[in-house]
Design a protein around this motif. Sequence first.
Motif, PDB file in Angstrom:
ATOM      1  N   CYS A  28      40.108  38.316 -15.894  1.00  0.00           N
ATOM      2  CA  CYS A  28      40.594  37.513 -17.013  1.00  0.00           C
ATOM      3  C   CYS A  28      41.979  36.941 -16.718  1.00  0.00           C
ATOM      4  O   CYS A  28      42.252  35.768 -17.006  1.00  0.00           O
ATOM      5  CB  CYS A  28      40.631  38.367 -18.278  1.00  0.00           C
ATOM      6  N   LEU A  29      42.847  37.754 -16.121  1.00  0.00           N
ATOM      7  CA  LEU A  29      44.182  37.276 -15.767  1.00  0.00           C
ATOM      8  C   LEU A  29      44.094  36.155 -14.736  1.00  0.00           C
ATOM      9  O   LEU A  29      44.745  35.115 -14.876  1.00  0.00           O
ATOM     10  CB  LEU A  29      45.020  38.430 -15.218  1.00  0.00           C
ATOM     11  N   TRP A  30      43.271  36.377 -13.695  1.00  0.00           N
ATOM     12  CA  TRP A  30      43.070  35.314 -12.693  1.00  0.00           C
ATOM     13  C   TRP A  30      42.519  34.049 -13.345  1.00  0.00           C
ATOM     14  O   TRP A  30      42.955  32.934 -13.053  1.00  0.00           O
ATOM     15  CB  TRP A  30      42.102  35.791 -11.619  1.00  0.00           C
ATOM     16  N   SER A  31      41.556  34.223 -14.218  1.00  0.00           N
ATOM     17  CA  SER A  31      40.910  33.083 -14.873  1.00  0.00           C
ATOM     18  C   SER A  31      41.897  32.279 -15.707  1.00  0.00           C
ATOM     19  O   SER A  31      41.865  31.042 -15.710  1.00  0.00           O
ATOM     20  CB  SER A  31      39.754  33.588 -15.757  1.00  0.00           C
ATOM     21  N   TYR A  32      42.787  32.980 -16.390  1.00  0.00           N
ATOM     22  CA  TYR A  32      43.748  32.313 -17.276  1.00  0.00           C
ATOM     23  C   TYR A  32      44.807  31.549 -16.497  1.00  0.00           C
ATOM     24  O   TYR A  32      45.187  30.433 -16.867  1.00  0.00           O
ATOM     25  CB  TYR A  32      44.410  33.345 -18.180  1.00  0.00           C
ATOM     26  N   LEU A  33      45.280  32.149 -15.392  1.00  0.00           N
ATOM     27  CA  LEU A  33      46.356  31.521 -14.624  1.00  0.00           C
ATOM     28  C   LEU A  33      45.856  30.233 -13.971  1.00  0.00           C
ATOM     29  O   LEU A  33      44.862  30.235 -13.245  1.00  0.00           O
ATOM     30  CB  LEU A  33      46.871  32.493 -13.560  1.00  0.00           C
ATOM     31  N   ASP A  34      46.523  29.165 -14.246  1.00  0.00           N
ATOM     32  CA  ASP A  34      46.192  27.865 -13.647  1.00  0.00           C
ATOM     33  C   ASP A  34      44.759  27.432 -13.952  1.00  0.00           C
ATOM     34  O   ASP A  34      44.090  26.808 -13.114  1.00  0.00           O
ATOM     35  CB  ASP A  34      46.415  27.909 -12.138  1.00  0.00           C
ATOM     36  N   ALA A  35      44.284  27.761 -15.151  1.00  0.00           N
ATOM     37  CA  ALA A  35      42.948  27.307 -15.556  1.00  0.00           C
ATOM     38  C   ALA A  35      42.910  25.782 -15.587  1.00  0.00           C
ATOM     39  O   ALA A  35      43.894  25.136 -15.961  1.00  0.00           O
ATOM     40  CB  ALA A  35      42.592  27.870 -16.930  1.00  0.00           C
ATOM     41  N   ARG A  36      41.801  25.210 -15.204  1.00  0.00           N
ATOM     42  CA  ARG A  36      41.693  23.758 -15.081  1.00  0.00           C
ATOM     43  C   ARG A  36      41.880  23.038 -16.408  1.00  0.00           C
ATOM     44  O   ARG A  36      42.463  21.972 -16.475  1.00  0.00           O
ATOM     45  CB  ARG A  36      40.342  23.406 -14.461  1.00  0.00           C
ATOM     46  N   ASP A  37      41.367  23.622 -17.492  1.00  0.00           N
ATOM     47  CA  ASP A  37      41.463  23.007 -18.811  1.00  0.00           C
ATOM     48  C   ASP A  37      41.783  24.115 -19.820  1.00  0.00           C
ATOM     49  O   ASP A  37      40.900  24.890 -20.190  1.00  0.00           O
ATOM     50  CB  ASP A  37      40.143  22.311 -19.170  1.00  0.00           C
ATOM     51  N   PRO A  38      43.050  24.248 -20.265  1.00  0.00           N
ATOM     52  CA  PRO A  38      43.445  25.351 -21.146  1.00  0.00           C
ATOM     53  C   PRO A  38      42.608  25.461 -22.422  1.00  0.00           C
ATOM     54  O   PRO A  38      42.262  26.566 -22.845  1.00  0.00           O
ATOM     55  CB  PRO A  38      44.915  25.037 -21.459  1.00  0.00           C
ATOM     56  N   LEU A  39      42.293  24.331 -23.056  1.00  0.00           N
ATOM     57  CA  LEU A  39      41.482  24.374 -24.278  1.00  0.00           C
ATOM     58  C   LEU A  39      40.099  24.942 -23.984  1.00  0.00           C
ATOM     59  O   LEU A  39      39.598  25.806 -24.718  1.00  0.00           O
ATOM     60  CB  LEU A  39      41.362  22.972 -24.880  1.00  0.00           C
ATOM     61  N   THR A  40      39.494  24.477 -22.908  1.00  0.00           N
ATOM     62  CA  THR A  40      38.182  24.996 -22.520  1.00  0.00           C
ATOM     63  C   THR A  40      38.269  26.474 -22.207  1.00  0.00           C
ATOM     64  O   THR A  40      37.351  27.250 -22.532  1.00  0.00           O
ATOM     65  CB  THR A  40      37.643  24.229 -21.290  1.00  0.00           C
TER      66      THR A  40
END
Length: 213
Positions: A28-40
């Motif tokens: 989850c931490l990896w996924s959140y960091l630098d996610a391509r589209d924050p809203l998505t």
Amino acid sequence: MTTGTDGTAMTGADRPLALTSLLVAIVCLWSYLDARDPLTWWMEAAPVLLVYPLLWAVRMRFRTTGLLTLLIAVHAVILLVGAHYTYAEVPLFDWVRDAFGFDRNHYDRVGHLAQGFIPAIAIRELLLRTSPLRPGRWLFAIILFSVLGVSATYELIEWLAAVLVGQGADAFLGTQGDPWDTQTDMALAGLGAILAQISLGRVHDRQLKRGEL
């Protein structure tokens, strides 16, 4: 003896949930960091952020089997990978698309198959432990149609997001120009529910019978 996030004491029986929770937290931490589209990211990761606190809150009254605990973690990872890249842009499935000449990235198909496969076992466990239902045709049918109902509800949520957010929800919808995307997604969820019950039903029954929680 340690204490859980809800203030109750942790026991050895909590180990599978603790280990999978740690794994999912890292992803989850990896996924959140630098996610391509924050809203998505928030829309896709919301089920994970809701389910794990719930599992810890109810674990003393309803401790999930080892099988279901593992499956929930697998589903969480699938959701979080899609949340990080958006479902239409997961790199591995871009490579699969190009290598096999597909017309789209099919990672969302994997997600919707899982949306039927994992909830089918969760619903099965809930019904077998809290209702008079026993393994058989009626249970199989009830689980299948319950999963289809969950899938339809999710598609309605996607539709509502598109209405409220507009173009900002395009990555969440992930239709990739397919006019039959919604119907295909629900069909895959139904297929997942059928496959889960056929392939894991006996294993699940043995764990429930032995109380492997």
